[in-house]
Design a protein around this motif. Structure first.
Motif, mmCIF file in Angstrom:
data_model
loop_
_atom_site.group_PDB
_atom_site.id
_atom_site.type_symbol
_atom_site.label_atom_id
_atom_site.label_comp_id
_atom_site.label_asym_id
_atom_site.label_seq_id
_atom_site.Cartn_x
_atom_site.Cartn_y
_atom_site.Cartn_z
ATOM 1 N N SER A 44 9.530 -6.371 -8.131
ATOM 2 C CA SER A 44 8.243 -6.140 -7.603
ATOM 3 C C SER A 44 7.414 -7.091 -8.352
ATOM 4 O O SER A 44 6.685 -6.586 -9.375
ATOM 5 C CB SER A 44 7.976 -4.723 -7.810
ATOM 6 O OG SER A 44 6.643 -4.435 -7.328
ATOM 7 N N LYS B 118 3.294 -6.492 -7.298
ATOM 8 C CA LYS B 118 2.582 -5.176 -7.568
ATOM 9 C C LYS B 118 3.205 -4.607 -9.120
ATOM 10 O O LYS B 118 4.342 -4.364 -8.963
ATOM 11 C CB LYS B 118 3.052 -4.349 -6.041
ATOM 12 C CG LYS B 118 1.975 -3.045 -6.536
ATOM 13 C CD LYS B 118 2.503 -2.103 -5.171
ATOM 14 C CE LYS B 118 1.709 -0.823 -5.353
ATOM 15 N NZ LYS B 118 2.382 0.288 -4.443
ATOM 16 N N CYS C 250 4.498 -2.139 -11.287
ATOM 17 C CA CYS C 250 5.153 -0.701 -11.266
ATOM 18 C C CYS C 250 6.392 -0.772 -11.959
ATOM 19 O O CYS C 250 6.468 -1.642 -12.678
ATOM 20 C CB CYS C 250 5.509 -0.310 -9.648
ATOM 21 S SG CYS C 250 6.787 -1.333 -9.031
ATOM 22 N N LYS D 69 -0.396 -10.138 -0.819
ATOM 23 C CA LYS D 69 -2.026 -10.045 -1.385
ATOM 24 C C LYS D 69 -2.948 -9.604 -0.078
ATOM 25 O O LYS D 69 -4.157 -8.995 -0.416
ATOM 26 C CB LYS D 69 -2.738 -11.027 -2.229
ATOM 27 C CG LYS D 69 -2.944 -12.316 -1.656
ATOM 28 C CD LYS D 69 -3.266 -13.562 -2.348
ATOM 29 C CE LYS D 69 -3.809 -14.647 -1.815
ATOM 30 N NZ LYS D 69 -4.121 -15.993 -2.567
ATOM 31 N N THR E 227 5.215 -5.004 -0.875
ATOM 32 C CA THR E 227 5.382 -5.656 -2.036
ATOM 33 C C THR E 227 6.876 -5.641 -3.165
ATOM 34 O O THR E 227 6.845 -6.194 -4.010
ATOM 35 C CB THR E 227 4.246 -4.710 -2.924
ATOM 36 O OG1 THR E 227 4.598 -3.291 -2.665
ATOM 37 C CG2 THR E 227 2.781 -5.109 -2.350
#
Lengths: 421, 421, 421
Positions: A115, A118, A120, B358, B364
């Protein structure tokens, strides 16, 4: 080559970070010459993208309430989702499941998950293992760091007689996977070694080791104009380690010099090779063939990414690849390069067929069958009319380029052939 | 559409006469707008031809000596040879047979027969019926009139943003036959209704309702230069009513924009469609594609004229066609038109692949399989290089144009795409 | 034609010598007109080659110690290796074997062997016969002469309306073999007779009878520039005598006017004909298609040289060929020539389809099926747009050229067609 794979396998690579740097150092050792290492700072704009933060990880595990490690990053770096944020937390089974990825259709494999864009965190394990986990309190730990840093890539330039370039690109951004990752940089490094030793090179060779996608985009953003003006053919090296088949992935329209060389070489080396249209692309040929980039780049693989079951799981390991698999790919790329190096047009120096007999190149007695012995030479001459390059002639008369190089040598020796530069 | 076929079916049409006028009136009612009605006088020279006399018929029958009607024009207008001169005469069985046409290979069908350019008269009946006729004295009557008059045709022009035209041609000259005749003008009328309601049209639409052959020649003799300068694609609408298959009839060389749109749409809508070369032509594409005329006109049919057993007999009736059959053809033509309307070239605005993530257009987290979800968009982008029009891209990536229109909308919204006009 | 083969069969031909001259005399008799006989002296440089010494032979035999002739040149002139030096010597069986050639894979056939460019001598016999020879003292005799002399060839030029030429080449240099040799000059001679009788010829015809390879090279060295400027199509006539199949050998790229005519004619005359790529060449098309020579020459054969078992052995005799075999080849070449003579572009004189009915060329009553009768004419008209030549139209509409010539005549008669010269 297989040994180098073994050494590189344990390193935890990602699109940035120390895994990439450590990998490049090992390649430098084997290559035995300099590799230019570039560091591009986090936040750099590269076309439509931005170089991301740098990611490094020290350890990660899931522990049950008895202190037993359910999974541990030390055993397999696929257990952590690439670019995971740090975490240190006690969770029940339900919450645990919400941060664990599995590959349900391959229940005994750990999937490879990332990922990058993003923020996480997450873990990966086999479906079978997850199914067996009891209700418990689990300690989940990821000791990672995501910070301003840089994206690292390596670049080798081996100069030739001209500034025209053959371009080889491969990637170093996957953790412990063998066919889809390590085979690429390893074969590329050995090709670089070989190229470096050649006494004469018509073309300059540019070989880059980059993180996939963002690395290719970064590299193009810095070098596009030069590459467009100089690259005559390029190949993306990926999945070149197993021994099951050969695959060819077309460039955007399948009509570049790189495609021509690839198809020609494979048609003799491994006639049953599989052809994938550009619609089946998936690696950095995506960027090299993008509209406006338009570089003449295709790919030759063994089992192609996305097309073999072990792809992007823990099963893509050192057992999947073999010395023979690596060597086959290495030889095919060698032949592509030799084809390109010698891909001139030729013109025979006399009108009508030359009298080969008086030069000792033709049997003096004529009986049924004697003609066959010199057929390759006669056929080569028939199409050496200045309108075909060497690969064309190879295709027309059905004889591999390396066999034709011998014919050319013989004909040049007796002054029957002119190379058209 | 089927209802309109039912209403038009009983009318006795020929290449001239009141049947044509009555048919056009009904179409005007349904279309709800003006249709330009043109009358071209008998004797007008049209290229190599001359507009013939106008033909009208009131009644026709054959009666036996007991006054029983063997056949009656009122029951089926195919019983009279088209353009028959009047007759009122008593004949024996032998003489009767000399003026009766049958279709021996389809003994229970009444054939459709005409004699436009040689004055004569004749009747048509099934072979079975003829075989059963006893020796007798028969009263044969045709109350028709062949006189100076005119040839009638209708023309709809629906203006668009440009003077470039899409041309639809269909014919109204056959008596009671359903697939080969009524389906054409009915589908054309409903397409005109739909086109008229569109808020925006890139092209001007020209839809003509003419008698076959002589009508097409007449129309071309009056409009050829304008059509050659403005028509970018055209279709001949005929046999678009049954539900058995789809057929495509190539233009003279099969390479016009109309062919391109037709093949693209059918390849997705009905992949098993039949292709007929121009050698299998038979309707007004004969004139539109004649040397020197050279209009880009092909045809899409359901069961093509000349290729289904009921063709040109009494069996080509309302049972042969169906609401579904008509609708299918209507939809295919709609999609052809939408393809043409949107057939621009497109160019992606960034170098390398854009970062779709984006913009919320890409997942993602990356795991095996996630790529598939956006593959259509990624593939569209890969070929949006300004060298392909939309139909090309659809063909290359194997995705229907209407699906690509959604992709285009999304990409335009985030400013990633430029239309090249 | 078969009779002429019978007369020519016994003559011992080689690439030079009296056999060639005697053969040409017989052809002159049959042709009934002059054939230009050229003599090119030994030692003349012809491109990369040199005209060799002239070879003549009176007798040759092998006799055993009892004075019995084991083989005798009088029985079969294949018994002597072509261009053998004279010899008169007693040898034991072992030495005998060192100068005897056989064809081990066809043990009952005498092979055809030559040694034009290395001076030596040798005999040929069947493997079976050789195997049966006992130890003995053998008297081997060849009464031949290899001396300064000349290479002989014949040339017919039949003038036409233009100086553009159709070129036919055939060879006279093989001893007693029928399909691979005699069929060629015999069919060529009869084609010349026919061409000479034509009242009108668009093209000039050049027909040459030469020794294979060295003759073609010699001829080209004297005429190349003129031929390059004037020959529009040419054919190499060889192996045109048996009745088993038809074969077509492509020119270097298979794309000349000669190829086009050959493929068109054969596709109708003998649809199952075999196509051989230029890689399967073997006769003088090798020279005519050499780089820099570049003449538009292909070949039509019956069973092609090198592809039938009797080739270049004593089994290629008069039983192998037949009057029907020769006639079939003759007819195919006639049709190729007629196709070329009439291969103009045509343009229809009216816009839209012409009204054929008023000119008696179309049925006046229209019913299913009537259209078929005139379909060839209508199809011809559809493609008579000035962009296709006659062979193109024949290929497009699938109708042989000779059938189209009738259509052209009808259309020209009613002034509907213009020939584009």
């Amino acid at each position: 080559m297989y040994e180098l794979c073994e050494r590189l396998f344990p390193i935890c690579r990602s699109i940035t970070g120390d895994g990439v740097r450590k990998t490049l150092q090992m390649l430098v050792e084997v290559y035995g010459n300099e590799i230019n290492i570039h560091e591009v700072p986090t936040g750099t704009k590269v076309f439509d993208w931005t170089v991301p933060k740098e990611w490094n990880i020290k350890e990660a595990y899931i522990e049950n309430s008895k202190g037993q490690r359910v999974i541990d990053f030390k055993n397999n770096n696929l257990h952590v989702v690439g670019y995971s944020l740090p975490v240190d937390k006690f969770v029940d089974l339900q919450e645990l499941k919400s941060v664990v990825y599995t590959q349900p259709d391959q229940p005994d494999a750990i999937p490879y998950v990332t990922s990058y864009y993003k923020e996480c965190y997450g873990f990966c394990m086999s479906q079978n293992q997850l199914d067996k986990l009891p209700e418990d309190t689990y300690h989940i730990v990821i000791d990672s760091e995501l910070k301003e840093g840089s994206l690292t890539y390596g670049e080798i330039i081996i100069p030739g007689d001209t500034e025209e370039e053959v371009f080889l690109s491969t990637y170093i951004c996957h953790p412990s996977m063998a066919n889809n990752e390590l085979s690429g940089p390893v074969v590329a490094t050995f090709l670089a070694k070989w190229l470096n030793l050649l006494v004469k090179r018509r073309y300059t060779y540019r070989i880059i080791f980059i993180p996939e996608t963002i690395g290719a985009i970064t590299y193009l953003s810095k070098n596009l104009q030069y590459l467009k003006e100089h690259v005559i053919a390029g190949f993306n090296l990926s999945c070149v380690g197993d021994n099951r088949t050969f695959s060819y992935v077309e460039s955007r329209y399948g009509d570049t010099l790189a495609d021509k060389a690839a198809k020609n070489v494979l048609s003799f080396y491994y006639p049953d090779y599989k052809t994938y249209s550009f619609l089946k692309r998936g690696s950095d040929e995506r960027q090299y063939n993008a509209p406006g980039v338009d570089l003449p780049v295709c790919a030759i693989c063994r089992s192609k990414y996305g097309e073999y079951p072990e792809y992007h799981t823990s099963k893509d390991n050192l057992e999947l690849i073999s010395p023979e698999g690596l060597l086959g790919a290495y030889e095919v790329y060698q032949q592509c390069i030799l084809s390109l190096e010698n891909n001139y047009s030729y013109k025979i120096n006399v009108l009508c067929e030359p009298q080969l007999g008086k030069r000792g190149l033709y049997p003096t007695t004529s009986q049924k069958g004697t003609y066959d012995a010199v057929k390759v030479m006669i056929d080569f001459i028939a199409y050496a009319d200045g309108s075909n390059d060497l690969i064309d002639i190879s295709n027309i008369i059905g004889v591999p380029v390396n066999e034709l190089l011998t014919v050319i040598e013989k004909l040049e020796k007796v002054d029957l052939l002119t190379r058209c530069d």
